[in-house]
Write a protein that holds these residues in place. Structure first.
Motif, PDB file in Angstrom:
ATOM      1  N   ASP A  46      26.989  41.629  43.154  1.00 32.39           N
ATOM      2  CA  ASP A  46      27.720  40.920  44.210  1.00 32.39           C
ATOM      3  C   ASP A  46      29.214  41.271  44.189  1.00 32.39           C
ATOM      4  O   ASP A  46      29.842  41.375  45.241  1.00 32.39           O
ATOM      5  N   LEU A  47      29.737  41.468  42.990  1.00 40.55           N
ATOM      6  CA  LEU A  47      31.142  41.879  42.870  1.00 40.55           C
ATOM      7  C   LEU A  47      31.334  43.227  43.581  1.00 40.55           C
ATOM      8  O   LEU A  47      32.314  43.435  44.291  1.00 40.55           O
ATOM      9  N   TYR A  48      30.363  44.095  43.397  1.00 38.15           N
ATOM     10  CA  TYR A  48      30.414  45.402  44.081  1.00 38.15           C
ATOM     11  C   TYR A  48      30.331  45.212  45.593  1.00 38.15           C
ATOM     12  O   TYR A  48      31.114  45.800  46.340  1.00 38.15           O
ATOM     13  N   LYS A  49      29.388  44.373  46.035  1.00 36.58           N
ATOM     14  CA  LYS A  49      29.224  44.156  47.484  1.00 36.58           C
ATOM     15  C   LYS A  49      30.529  43.640  48.107  1.00 36.58           C
ATOM     16  O   LYS A  49      30.932  44.082  49.186  1.00 36.58           O
ATOM     17  N   ILE A  50      31.159  42.712  47.425  1.00 34.58           N
ATOM     18  CA  ILE A  50      32.419  42.146  47.939  1.00 34.58           C
ATOM     19  C   ILE A  50      33.481  43.234  48.079  1.00 34.58           C
ATOM     20  O   ILE A  50      34.132  43.369  49.123  1.00 34.58           O
ATOM     21  N   HIS A  51      33.652  44.019  47.022  1.00 34.30           N
ATOM     22  CA  HIS A  51      34.659  45.086  47.070  1.00 34.30           C
ATOM     23  C   HIS A  51      34.287  46.137  48.114  1.00 34.30           C
ATOM     24  O   HIS A  51      35.130  46.651  48.834  1.00 34.30           O
ATOM     25  N   ASN A  52      32.984  46.427  48.209  1.00 33.92           N
ATOM     26  CA  ASN A  52      32.516  47.430  49.169  1.00 33.92           C
ATOM     27  C   ASN A  52      32.751  46.961  50.610  1.00 33.92           C
ATOM     28  O   ASN A  52      33.214  47.727  51.453  1.00 33.92           O
ATOM     29  N   GLY A  67      36.150  47.566  51.633  1.00 32.62           N
ATOM     30  CA  GLY A  67      36.609  48.966  51.557  1.00 32.62           C
ATOM     31  C   GLY A  67      37.328  49.262  50.258  1.00 32.62           C
ATOM     32  O   GLY A  67      38.189  50.133  50.184  1.00 32.62           O
ATOM     33  N   LEU A  68      36.985  48.507  49.212  1.00 27.68           N
ATOM     34  CA  LEU A  68      37.665  48.681  47.919  1.00 27.68           C
ATOM     35  C   LEU A  68      36.731  49.260  46.862  1.00 27.68           C
ATOM     36  O   LEU A  68      36.840  48.926  45.675  1.00 27.68           O
ATOM     37  N   SER A  69      35.782  50.089  47.278  1.00 25.00           N
ATOM     38  CA  SER A  69      34.870  50.657  46.271  1.00 25.00           C
ATOM     39  C   SER A  69      34.577  52.123  46.551  1.00 25.00           C
ATOM     40  O   SER A  69      34.739  52.606  47.670  1.00 25.00           O
ATOM     41  N   THR A 104      27.421  55.366  39.297  1.00 23.21           N
ATOM     42  CA  THR A 104      28.557  54.611  38.772  1.00 23.21           C
ATOM     43  C   THR A 104      29.358  54.009  39.925  1.00 23.21           C
ATOM     44  O   THR A 104      29.711  54.703  40.873  1.00 23.21           O
ATOM     45  N   LYS A 105      29.611  52.715  39.818  1.00 26.23           N
ATOM     46  CA  LYS A 105      30.363  52.031  40.868  1.00 26.23           C
ATOM     47  C   LYS A 105      31.809  51.830  40.422  1.00 26.23           C
ATOM     48  O   LYS A 105      32.064  51.486  39.263  1.00 26.23           O
ATOM     49  N   ILE A 106      32.708  52.045  41.351  1.00 29.72           N
ATOM     50  CA  ILE A 106      34.137  51.991  41.041  1.00 29.72           C
ATOM     51  C   ILE A 106      34.794  50.959  41.961  1.00 29.72           C
ATOM     52  O   ILE A 106      34.734  51.092  43.180  1.00 29.72           O
ATOM     53  N   LEU A 107      35.379  49.942  41.365  1.00 25.19           N
ATOM     54  CA  LEU A 107      36.020  48.889  42.160  1.00 25.19           C
ATOM     55  C   LEU A 107      37.533  48.931  41.994  1.00 25.19           C
ATOM     56  O   LEU A 107      38.036  48.966  40.868  1.00 25.19           O
ATOM     57  N   PHE A 108      38.236  48.915  43.109  1.00 27.90           N
ATOM     58  CA  PHE A 108      39.687  48.768  43.091  1.00 27.90           C
ATOM     59  C   PHE A 108      39.908  47.259  43.042  1.00 27.90           C
ATOM     60  O   PHE A 108      39.929  46.567  44.050  1.00 27.90           O
ATOM     61  N   TYR A 109      40.004  46.803  41.824  1.00 26.28           N
ATOM     62  CA  TYR A 109      39.799  45.408  41.434  1.00 26.28           C
ATOM     63  C   TYR A 109      40.758  44.434  42.124  1.00 26.28           C
ATOM     64  O   TYR A 109      41.971  44.651  42.149  1.00 26.28           O
ATOM     65  N   LEU A 110      40.192  43.351  42.650  1.00 27.17           N
ATOM     66  CA  LEU A 110      40.995  42.371  43.396  1.00 27.17           C
ATOM     67  C   LEU A 110      41.892  41.510  42.506  1.00 27.17           C
ATOM     68  O   LEU A 110      42.883  40.965  42.982  1.00 27.17           O
ATOM     69  N   THR A 111      41.505  41.374  41.235  1.00 29.78           N
ATOM     70  CA  THR A 111      42.346  40.592  40.321  1.00 29.78           C
ATOM     71  C   THR A 111      42.730  41.449  39.107  1.00 29.78           C
ATOM     72  O   THR A 111      42.299  41.177  37.985  1.00 29.78           O
ATOM     73  N   PRO A 112      43.542  42.477  39.357  1.00 28.41           N
ATOM     74  CA  PRO A 112      43.938  43.353  38.242  1.00 28.41           C
ATOM     75  C   PRO A 112      44.767  42.604  37.196  1.00 28.41           C
ATOM     76  O   PRO A 112      45.592  41.757  37.553  1.00 28.41           O
ATOM     77  N   ILE A 113      44.532  42.923  35.930  1.00 26.99           N
ATOM     78  CA  ILE A 113      45.343  42.311  34.868  1.00 26.99           C
ATOM     79  C   ILE A 113      46.763  42.848  34.955  1.00 26.99           C
ATOM     80  O   ILE A 113      47.733  42.152  34.722  1.00 26.99           O
ATOM     81  N   LYS A 114      46.851  44.139  35.295  1.00 25.60           N
ATOM     82  CA  LYS A 114      48.166  44.747  35.490  1.00 25.60           C
ATOM     83  C   LYS A 114      47.999  45.879  36.501  1.00 25.60           C
ATOM     84  O   LYS A 114      46.927  46.026  37.079  1.00 25.60           O
ATOM     85  N   PHE A 121      37.903  48.929  37.942  1.00 27.53           N
ATOM     86  CA  PHE A 121      36.766  48.379  37.207  1.00 27.53           C
ATOM     87  C   PHE A 121      35.558  49.264  37.519  1.00 27.53           C
ATOM     88  O   PHE A 121      35.160  49.402  38.670  1.00 27.53           O
ATOM     89  N   ILE A 122      35.017  49.890  36.499  1.00 25.89           N
ATOM     90  CA  ILE A 122      33.931  50.862  36.688  1.00 25.89           C
ATOM     91  C   ILE A 122      32.696  50.319  35.988  1.00 25.89           C
ATOM     92  O   ILE A 122      32.802  49.821  34.859  1.00 25.89           O
TER      93      ILE A 122
END
Ligand SMILES: [Zn+2]
Length: 331
Positions: free
Chosen positions: A218-224, A227-229, A235-245, A250-251
């Motif tokens: 679901d995290l992937y679906k949300i990012h996808n 347009g953030l994946s 391998t799924k790559i997420l341009f993470y919505l809550t980056p630590i820095k 997030f892969i």
């Protein structure tokens, strides 16, 4: 959606299961004494007098990121006068000369790396993957595959019945907390489950129980949907919505062998280095059926001030780079 500032207007029931978003306006009055400085630095007075701040919070992991529109107007590319010769000039270092301790079982040799034992350990099983290439920014897919393959052989050497966490880390250059410039990863096998990994695992389990659905899917679906994946094979790559820095990516992959995730990691590193990232942290660990890798940028290598302060340590992360802008720079 083109930028994080538009996120408060986004409506999606799946998104709202995991994230809460809010925004506010920070206002200030510019005095005559500071106006010229503000125009020179930001190009506009209005933008500084009224600043929009967007907060994105993951309800399950409790990760929270505060984005400031003004900060995110800065170019994402890291402009720095850092010279690669500063790395090359340290060639012939202790790691180049193999001046490292061995593990009790000896060393494991890969094609492009060799293992060593960590001299000052923070865990009982704590080794190093030392690259044959001194310069950590010279990365090829075949190098990375070999580093991960060698790490896998090192982990396989552990007493697997007792091990609860296998963690691969790559702290690249000094802002990433590396004490040695020469390219190297760390391998850690622990009899305990590390707290922060356990928190993510608990978040996943709580979500799965509550919604009878898979958290990572679901995290992937949300990012996808946003347009953030990206997807590199499985391998799924997420341009993470809550980056630590900055620029956290997030892969994850459901693969049985984490060496298969190399291609995704390589894709991310290649692009981050292309836009000027030189110092980063990378981790790889397993939760349930998923191998997860997280990578982030530690900021301008020439800066003396640390990128992590009281907010990040004890409250929420303050981040400039907008994931919507970051993904557009990836090729
Ligand atoms: Zn070296």
């Amino acid at each position: 959606m083109k930028k994080i500032i538009e996120l408060p207007n986004y409506k999606s029931s799946l998104f709202s299961r995991i994230y809460s978003v809010s925004s506010c306006e920070g206002k200030l009055r510019l005095t005559e004494e500071i106006k010229k400085y503000v125009v020179d630095k930001f190009g506009s007075l209005d933008m500084v007098e009224k600043q929009t701040i967007v907060s994105v919070k993951n309800k399950f992991t409790k990760e929270q990121t505060l984005y400031n529109e003004l900060r995110s107007k800065r170019p994402i590319e890291v402009k720095t006068n850092f010279k690669i010769s500063e790395i090359e000039n340290t060639k012939g270092c202790a790691f180049c000369l193999n001046k490292t301790p061995a593990d009790e079982f000896g060393r494991i040799s890969g094609k492009y790396c060799i293992t060593a034992s960590n001299l000052t350990k923070y865990e009982c099983n704590h080794g190093l993957i030392i690259f044959k290439e001194h310069n950590p920014l010279k990365i090829k897919l075949e190098y990375l595959e070999d580093y991960l393959e060698t790490a896998k052989r090192w982990f396989d050497n552990m007493d697997n019945k007792k091990i609860k966490t296998k963690l691969l880390l790559w702290n690249c250059l000094w802002r990433g907390a590396a004490s040695i410039i020469h390219g190297h990863m760390q391998v850690v096998a622990s009899k305990t489950k590390y707290g922060k990994i356990e928190l993510l695992e608990n978040a996943k389990n709580n979500y799965n129980r509550k919604y009878k659905s898979d958290y990572f899917s679901d995290l992937y679906k949300i990012h996808n949907n946003l347009g953030l994946s990206k997807k590199i094979k499985n391998t799924k790559i997420l341009f993470y919505l809550t980056p630590i820095k900055e620029k956290e990516i997030f892969i994850f992959s459901k693969t049985k062998n984490f060496v298969k995730i190399s291609e995704g990691i390589y894709y991310v590193l290649k692009n981050l280095i292309k836009i000027g990232v030189v110092s980063f942290n990378l981790v790889l660990f397993k939760i349930g059926d998923y191998y997860i890798s997280r990578i982030l940028d530690r900021g301008n290598i020439l800066n003396r001030n640390c990128d992590i302060g009281g907010m990040e340590l004890y409250a929420a992360s303050v981040v400039s780079s907008d994931p919507f802008k970051l993904i557009r720079l990836f090729r």
